[in-house]
Design a protein around this motif. Structure first.
Motif, PDB file in Angstrom:
ATOM      1  N   GLU A  28      44.242  68.379  47.310  1.00 33.80           N
ATOM      2  CA  GLU A  28      44.586  67.747  46.039  1.00 33.80           C
ATOM      3  C   GLU A  28      43.818  66.445  45.840  1.00 33.80           C
ATOM      4  O   GLU A  28      43.303  66.174  44.750  1.00 33.80           O
ATOM      5  CB  GLU A  28      46.096  67.491  45.971  1.00 33.80           C
ATOM      6  N   MET A  29      43.747  65.627  46.887  1.00 39.83           N
ATOM      7  CA  MET A  29      43.017  64.365  46.789  1.00 39.83           C
ATOM      8  C   MET A  29      41.524  64.612  46.599  1.00 39.83           C
ATOM      9  O   MET A  29      40.870  63.938  45.796  1.00 39.83           O
ATOM     10  CB  MET A  29      43.269  63.494  48.019  1.00 39.83           C
ATOM     11  N   ASN A  30      40.973  65.570  47.329  1.00 43.02           N
ATOM     12  CA  ASN A  30      39.548  65.881  47.187  1.00 43.02           C
ATOM     13  C   ASN A  30      39.228  66.422  45.799  1.00 43.02           C
ATOM     14  O   ASN A  30      38.151  66.167  45.256  1.00 43.02           O
ATOM     15  CB  ASN A  30      39.094  66.865  48.267  1.00 43.02           C
ATOM     16  N   LYS A  31      40.156  67.163  45.218  1.00 41.98           N
ATOM     17  CA  LYS A  31      39.953  67.683  43.865  1.00 41.98           C
ATOM     18  C   LYS A  31      39.802  66.523  42.878  1.00 41.98           C
ATOM     19  O   LYS A  31      38.915  66.521  42.032  1.00 41.98           O
ATOM     20  CB  LYS A  31      41.126  68.577  43.462  1.00 41.98           C
ATOM     21  N   LYS A  32      40.659  65.512  43.015  1.00 37.72           N
ATOM     22  CA  LYS A  32      40.574  64.344  42.141  1.00 37.72           C
ATOM     23  C   LYS A  32      39.252  63.612  42.344  1.00 37.72           C
ATOM     24  O   LYS A  32      38.611  63.187  41.379  1.00 37.72           O
ATOM     25  CB  LYS A  32      41.741  63.398  42.401  1.00 37.72           C
ATOM     26  N   GLY A  37      33.325  62.783  40.378  1.00 38.97           N
ATOM     27  CA  GLY A  37      31.918  62.852  40.722  1.00 38.97           C
ATOM     28  C   GLY A  37      31.570  62.451  42.146  1.00 38.97           C
ATOM     29  O   GLY A  37      30.398  62.314  42.484  1.00 38.97           O
ATOM     30  N   PHE A  38      32.565  62.270  42.987  1.00 38.53           N
ATOM     31  CA  PHE A  38      32.307  61.900  44.371  1.00 38.53           C
ATOM     32  C   PHE A  38      32.006  63.136  45.217  1.00 38.53           C
ATOM     33  O   PHE A  38      32.517  64.226  44.951  1.00 38.53           O
ATOM     34  CB  PHE A  38      33.518  61.171  44.977  1.00 38.53           C
ATOM     35  N   LEU A  39      31.196  62.949  46.228  1.00 35.68           N
ATOM     36  CA  LEU A  39      30.911  63.998  47.194  1.00 35.68           C
ATOM     37  C   LEU A  39      32.098  64.093  48.136  1.00 35.68           C
ATOM     38  O   LEU A  39      32.613  63.078  48.601  1.00 35.68           O
ATOM     39  CB  LEU A  39      29.646  63.653  47.989  1.00 35.68           C
ATOM     40  N   ILE A  40      32.551  65.297  48.406  1.00 39.39           N
ATOM     41  CA  ILE A  40      33.698  65.483  49.294  1.00 39.39           C
ATOM     42  C   ILE A  40      33.304  66.338  50.495  1.00 39.39           C
ATOM     43  O   ILE A  40      32.318  67.073  50.441  1.00 39.39           O
ATOM     44  CB  ILE A  40      34.891  66.125  48.559  1.00 39.39           C
ATOM     45  N   TYR A  49      40.276  55.843  50.538  1.00 43.98           N
ATOM     46  CA  TYR A  49      40.906  56.467  49.377  1.00 43.98           C
ATOM     47  C   TYR A  49      42.307  56.967  49.739  1.00 43.98           C
ATOM     48  O   TYR A  49      43.267  56.758  48.990  1.00 43.98           O
ATOM     49  CB  TYR A  49      40.039  57.617  48.861  1.00 43.98           C
ATOM     50  N   PHE A  50      42.425  57.606  50.890  1.00 43.41           N
ATOM     51  CA  PHE A  50      43.715  58.127  51.338  1.00 43.41           C
ATOM     52  C   PHE A  50      44.751  57.010  51.433  1.00 43.41           C
ATOM     53  O   PHE A  50      45.854  57.118  50.906  1.00 43.41           O
ATOM     54  CB  PHE A  50      43.551  58.827  52.695  1.00 43.41           C
ATOM     55  N   MET A  51      44.383  55.910  52.096  1.00 46.29           N
ATOM     56  CA  MET A  51      45.314  54.800  52.274  1.00 46.29           C
ATOM     57  C   MET A  51      45.692  54.172  50.934  1.00 46.29           C
ATOM     58  O   MET A  51      46.858  53.851  50.702  1.00 46.29           O
ATOM     59  CB  MET A  51      44.717  53.742  53.207  1.00 46.29           C
ATOM     60  N   GLU A  52      44.724  54.032  50.041  1.00 49.52           N
ATOM     61  CA  GLU A  52      45.012  53.479  48.717  1.00 49.52           C
ATOM     62  C   GLU A  52      46.005  54.358  47.967  1.00 49.52           C
ATOM     63  O   GLU A  52      46.943  53.860  47.348  1.00 49.52           O
ATOM     64  CB  GLU A  52      43.735  53.352  47.889  1.00 49.52           C
ATOM     65  N   GLN A  53      45.826  55.670  48.026  1.00 45.67           N
ATOM     66  CA  GLN A  53      46.706  56.595  47.311  1.00 45.67           C
ATOM     67  C   GLN A  53      48.101  56.624  47.917  1.00 45.67           C
ATOM     68  O   GLN A  53      49.100  56.671  47.195  1.00 45.67           O
ATOM     69  CB  GLN A  53      46.111  58.003  47.285  1.00 45.67           C
ATOM     70  N   ILE A  54      48.190  56.572  49.228  1.00 44.52           N
ATOM     71  CA  ILE A  54      49.486  56.604  49.901  1.00 44.52           C
ATOM     72  C   ILE A  54      50.262  55.329  49.611  1.00 44.52           C
ATOM     73  O   ILE A  54      51.442  55.377  49.265  1.00 44.52           O
ATOM     74  CB  ILE A  54      49.320  56.818  51.427  1.00 44.52           C
ATOM     75  N   TYR A  55      49.632  54.193  49.724  1.00 38.04           N
ATOM     76  CA  TYR A  55      50.328  52.935  49.473  1.00 38.04           C
ATOM     77  C   TYR A  55      50.678  52.779  48.003  1.00 38.04           C
ATOM     78  O   TYR A  55      51.715  52.214  47.667  1.00 38.04           O
ATOM     79  CB  TYR A  55      49.527  51.742  49.998  1.00 38.04           C
TER      80      TYR A  55
END
Length: 65
Positions: A28-32, A37-40, A49-55
């Motif tokens: 789900e996060m990689n889809k966003k 336009g980011f490379l995943i 990115y993970f920590m920003e989204q979780i917090y």
């Protein structure tokens, strides 16, 4: 040097969820990120990115208490 990417085992451990649930969260996060336009990397998520989204999610849930 800190790790640039987390894999499903690390996400599962950090969130105390199953590895299968961690894969779903990563997808789900990689889809966003891909939509922006980011490379995943499949099966991994950028640590920052993970920590920003979780917090961000935790802050939002505390606001409703």
């Amino acid at each position: 040097m800190d790790k640039l990417f987390l894999d499903s085992k690390e996400v599962a451990r950090l969130l105390n969820v199953s590895q299968q649930q961690a894969y779903k969260i990563i997808r789900e996060m990689n889809k966003k990120l891909a939509e922006e336009g980011f490379l995943i990397l499949r099966g991994k998520i950028n640590t920052k990115y993970f920590m920003e989204q979780i917090y961000k999610a935790e802050e939002g849930s505390n606001a409703s208490i």
